[in-house]
Design a protein around this motif. Structure first.
Motif, PDB file in Angstrom:
ATOM      1  N   UNK A 188      -6.477  -4.708  -5.779  1.00 50.71           N
ATOM      2  CA  UNK A 188      -6.114  -5.708  -6.777  1.00 50.71           C
ATOM      3  C   UNK A 188      -5.680  -5.021  -8.060  1.00 50.71           C
ATOM      4  N   UNK A 189      -6.373  -3.963  -8.437  1.00 52.11           N
ATOM      5  CA  UNK A 189      -6.055  -3.263  -9.689  1.00 52.11           C
ATOM      6  C   UNK A 189      -4.717  -2.547  -9.633  1.00 52.11           C
ATOM      7  N   UNK A 190      -4.308  -2.111  -8.448  1.00 55.51           N
ATOM      8  CA  UNK A 190      -3.053  -1.362  -8.354  1.00 55.51           C
ATOM      9  C   UNK A 190      -1.847  -2.251  -8.670  1.00 55.51           C
ATOM     10  N   UNK A 191      -2.003  -3.554  -8.489  1.00 57.62           N
ATOM     11  CA  UNK A 191      -0.891  -4.443  -8.803  1.00 57.62           C
ATOM     12  C   UNK A 191      -0.678  -4.567 -10.303  1.00 57.62           C
ATOM     13  N   UNK A 192      -1.652  -4.181 -11.097  1.00 54.70           N
ATOM     14  CA  UNK A 192      -1.522  -4.237 -12.545  1.00 54.70           C
ATOM     15  C   UNK A 192      -0.727  -3.080 -13.124  1.00 54.70           C
ATOM     16  N   UNK A 251       6.558   1.939  -5.333  1.00 48.13           N
ATOM     17  CA  UNK A 251       5.353   2.444  -4.670  1.00 48.13           C
ATOM     18  C   UNK A 251       4.141   1.525  -4.839  1.00 48.13           C
ATOM     19  N   UNK A 252       4.284   0.449  -5.577  1.00 49.01           N
ATOM     20  CA  UNK A 252       3.169  -0.475  -5.767  1.00 49.01           C
ATOM     21  C   UNK A 252       2.768  -1.115  -4.443  1.00 49.01           C
ATOM     22  N   UNK A 253       3.746  -1.597  -3.716  1.00 49.04           N
ATOM     23  CA  UNK A 253       3.454  -2.236  -2.425  1.00 49.04           C
ATOM     24  C   UNK A 253       2.926  -1.199  -1.438  1.00 49.04           C
ATOM     25  N   UNK A 254       3.488   0.002  -1.458  1.00 51.01           N
ATOM     26  CA  UNK A 254       3.021   1.054  -0.553  1.00 51.01           C
ATOM     27  C   UNK A 254       1.560   1.405  -0.841  1.00 51.01           C
ATOM     28  N   UNK A 303      -4.248   0.913   0.921  1.00 49.07           N
ATOM     29  CA  UNK A 303      -5.610   0.393   0.804  1.00 49.07           C
ATOM     30  C   UNK A 303      -5.920  -0.572   1.944  1.00 49.07           C
ATOM     31  N   UNK A 304      -4.961  -1.398   2.320  1.00 49.25           N
ATOM     32  CA  UNK A 304      -5.170  -2.357   3.409  1.00 49.25           C
ATOM     33  C   UNK A 304      -5.380  -1.647   4.738  1.00 49.25           C
ATOM     34  N   UNK A 305      -4.653  -0.565   4.968  1.00 48.36           N
ATOM     35  CA  UNK A 305      -4.814   0.188   6.216  1.00 48.36           C
ATOM     36  C   UNK A 305      -6.200   0.828   6.277  1.00 48.36           C
ATOM     37  N   UNK A 306      -6.643   1.381   5.169  1.00 48.80           N
ATOM     38  CA  UNK A 306      -7.971   2.005   5.145  1.00 48.80           C
ATOM     39  C   UNK A 306      -9.052   0.950   5.372  1.00 48.80           C
ATOM     40  N   UNK A 307      -8.898  -0.208   4.745  1.00 51.60           N
ATOM     41  CA  UNK A 307      -9.887  -1.273   4.929  1.00 51.60           C
ATOM     42  C   UNK A 307      -9.897  -1.777   6.372  1.00 51.60           C
TER      43      UNK A 307
END
Length: 94
Positions: A29-33, A39-42, A47-51
């Motif tokens: 969530x913080x990375x979108x800020x 590279x924001x989406x990447x 993070x989603x892949x790790x989760x």
């Protein structure tokens, strides 16, 4: 059925994975800020892949499953990656 091996996972492992998932959720969530450009989406996807890896490995007990189950899950993810790549290539060359 009596010859099947069971595994007992300590609660501390689940607690550690839970804390890791919560931290990774807040980081995604913080990375979108931040303005990282393309590279924001990447970053959020990493993070989603790790989760998803943590959930598959520990909560879905893939770590303790038979090897052919792991191969099937890997095959499903390979199909997903191919589908996404083909979709983006189609979008790119329109």
């Amino acid at each position: 059925m009596s010859d099947e091996k069971t595994h007992i996972v300590p609660y501390r492992v689940y607690a550690f994975v839970l804390v890791a998932l919560v931290v990774l959720t807040f980081l995604s969530i913080a990375i979108t800020g931040y303005d990282l450009g393309k590279y924001t989406v990447a970053g959020a996807l990493i993070f989603a892949v790790v989760k998803s890896f943590l959930v598959l490995t520990y909560f879905m007990h893939l770590k303790y499953d038979k090897p052919y189950i792991k191969i099937m899950v890997g095959f499903v993810f390979a199909i997903l990656v191919v589908t996404i790549v083909v979709t983006f290539l189609d979008y790119l060359y329109r």
